[in-house]
Design a protein around this motif. Structure first.
Motif, mmCIF file in Angstrom:
data_model
loop_
_atom_site.group_PDB
_atom_site.id
_atom_site.type_symbol
_atom_site.label_atom_id
_atom_site.label_comp_id
_atom_site.label_asym_id
_atom_site.label_seq_id
_atom_site.Cartn_x
_atom_site.Cartn_y
_atom_site.Cartn_z
ATOM 1 N N ARG A 109 18.207 33.706 23.599
ATOM 2 C CA ARG A 109 19.339 32.820 23.301
ATOM 3 C C ARG A 109 19.383 31.624 24.257
ATOM 4 O O ARG A 109 19.604 30.486 23.831
ATOM 5 C CB ARG A 109 20.648 33.608 23.386
ATOM 6 C CG ARG A 109 21.883 32.805 23.218
ATOM 7 C CD ARG A 109 22.016 32.261 21.835
ATOM 8 N NE ARG A 109 23.331 31.647 21.670
ATOM 9 C CZ ARG A 109 23.826 31.320 20.524
ATOM 10 N NH1 ARG A 109 23.152 31.526 19.416
ATOM 11 N NH2 ARG A 109 25.015 30.785 20.459
ATOM 12 N N THR B 76 18.873 27.559 23.027
ATOM 13 C CA THR B 76 19.990 26.617 22.978
ATOM 14 C C THR B 76 19.654 25.261 23.585
ATOM 15 O O THR B 76 20.042 24.244 23.038
ATOM 16 C CB THR B 76 21.226 27.194 23.682
ATOM 17 O OG1 THR B 76 20.873 27.607 24.990
ATOM 18 C CG2 THR B 76 21.779 28.372 22.900
ATOM 19 N N SER B 77 18.961 25.231 24.718
ATOM 20 C CA SER B 77 18.604 23.953 25.333
ATOM 21 C C SER B 77 17.609 24.208 26.463
ATOM 22 O O SER B 77 17.429 25.343 26.893
ATOM 23 C CB SER B 77 19.848 23.241 25.864
ATOM 24 O OG SER B 77 20.399 23.965 26.923
ATOM 25 N N TYR C 273 23.864 37.615 23.251
ATOM 26 C CA TYR C 273 24.088 36.224 22.875
ATOM 27 C C TYR C 273 25.398 35.707 23.467
ATOM 28 O O TYR C 273 25.460 34.588 23.976
ATOM 29 C CB TYR C 273 24.096 36.068 21.358
ATOM 30 C CG TYR C 273 22.731 35.990 20.723
ATOM 31 C CD1 TYR C 273 21.578 36.311 21.431
ATOM 32 C CD2 TYR C 273 22.579 35.601 19.413
ATOM 33 C CE1 TYR C 273 20.333 36.234 20.844
ATOM 34 C CE2 TYR C 273 21.333 35.522 18.809
ATOM 35 C CZ TYR C 273 20.214 35.837 19.536
ATOM 36 O OH TYR C 273 18.979 35.756 18.962
ATOM 37 N N ASP D 171 25.795 32.621 26.250
ATOM 38 C CA ASP D 171 26.698 31.476 26.101
ATOM 39 C C ASP D 171 27.678 31.395 27.273
ATOM 40 O O ASP D 171 27.947 30.314 27.796
ATOM 41 C CB ASP D 171 27.465 31.578 24.782
ATOM 42 C CG ASP D 171 26.552 31.457 23.574
ATOM 43 O OD1 ASP D 171 25.440 30.913 23.718
ATOM 44 O OD2 ASP D 171 26.955 31.921 22.489
ATOM 45 N N ARG E 133 25.743 30.198 30.445
ATOM 46 C CA ARG E 133 25.455 28.762 30.383
ATOM 47 C C ARG E 133 26.709 27.948 30.702
ATOM 48 O O ARG E 133 26.654 26.971 31.444
ATOM 49 C CB ARG E 133 24.913 28.363 29.021
ATOM 50 C CG ARG E 133 24.540 26.881 28.970
ATOM 51 C CD ARG E 133 23.786 26.520 27.743
ATOM 52 N NE ARG E 133 22.500 27.144 27.623
ATOM 53 C CZ ARG E 133 21.394 26.742 28.257
ATOM 54 N NH1 ARG E 133 21.443 25.730 29.078
ATOM 55 N NH2 ARG E 133 20.256 27.342 28.069
#
Length: 129
Positions: free
Chosen positions: A48, A52-53, A99, A103, A106
């Motif tokens: 994940r 995402t980035s 996940y 998030d 991050r």
């Protein structure tokens, strides 16, 4: 052949100069898990984060298994705890938990980077705080 040598030399000096500016390698997620649950969590968590980035930080995912409670999973950023959760031994939706954790982590990292940028360091350097 001579031009090729010069091109290689220029490329090596430019990468060496860039490496001098930033000596630390980024984008690692260290797996310090033991059990099957911990490995599954780590795999989904890292999947994940990488999806995402781009990662400009390093993390360590640790696990302390317990026969009674399941597994205590922690995530560390710059040697500080940013996430901690007990995963029961019969976890069915482990991917969703991982996940959500990715998030959350991050968001915490972004918040800590902003706090570090806005920190007043007129009297002391950052490493002295």
């Amino acid at each position: 052949m001579n031009r090729f040598c010069w091109v290689v030399i220029l490329m090596l000096t430019s990468t060496a100069a860039a490496a001098g500016e930033e000596d630390e390698m980024m984008g690692f997620i260290v797996d310090d898990t033991i059990s099957h649950i911990g490995h599954d969590f780590y795999y989904s968590f890292s999947e994940r984060l990488r999806a995402t980035s781009p990662m400009d930080f390093n993390l360590v995912v640790r696990e302390r298994p317990s026969a009674r409670w399941g597994a205590l999973v922690t995530v560390e950023y710059q040697q500080r705890l940013v996430y901690r959760r007990f995963l029961p031994p019969n976890t069915v939706e482990l991917k969703d938990e991982a996940y959500d954790a990715a998030d959350w982590v991050r968001g915490q990292i972004v918040q800590r980077k902003l706090e570090a940028m806005l920190q007043d360091t007129t009297d002391l350097e950052r490493d002295e705080l």
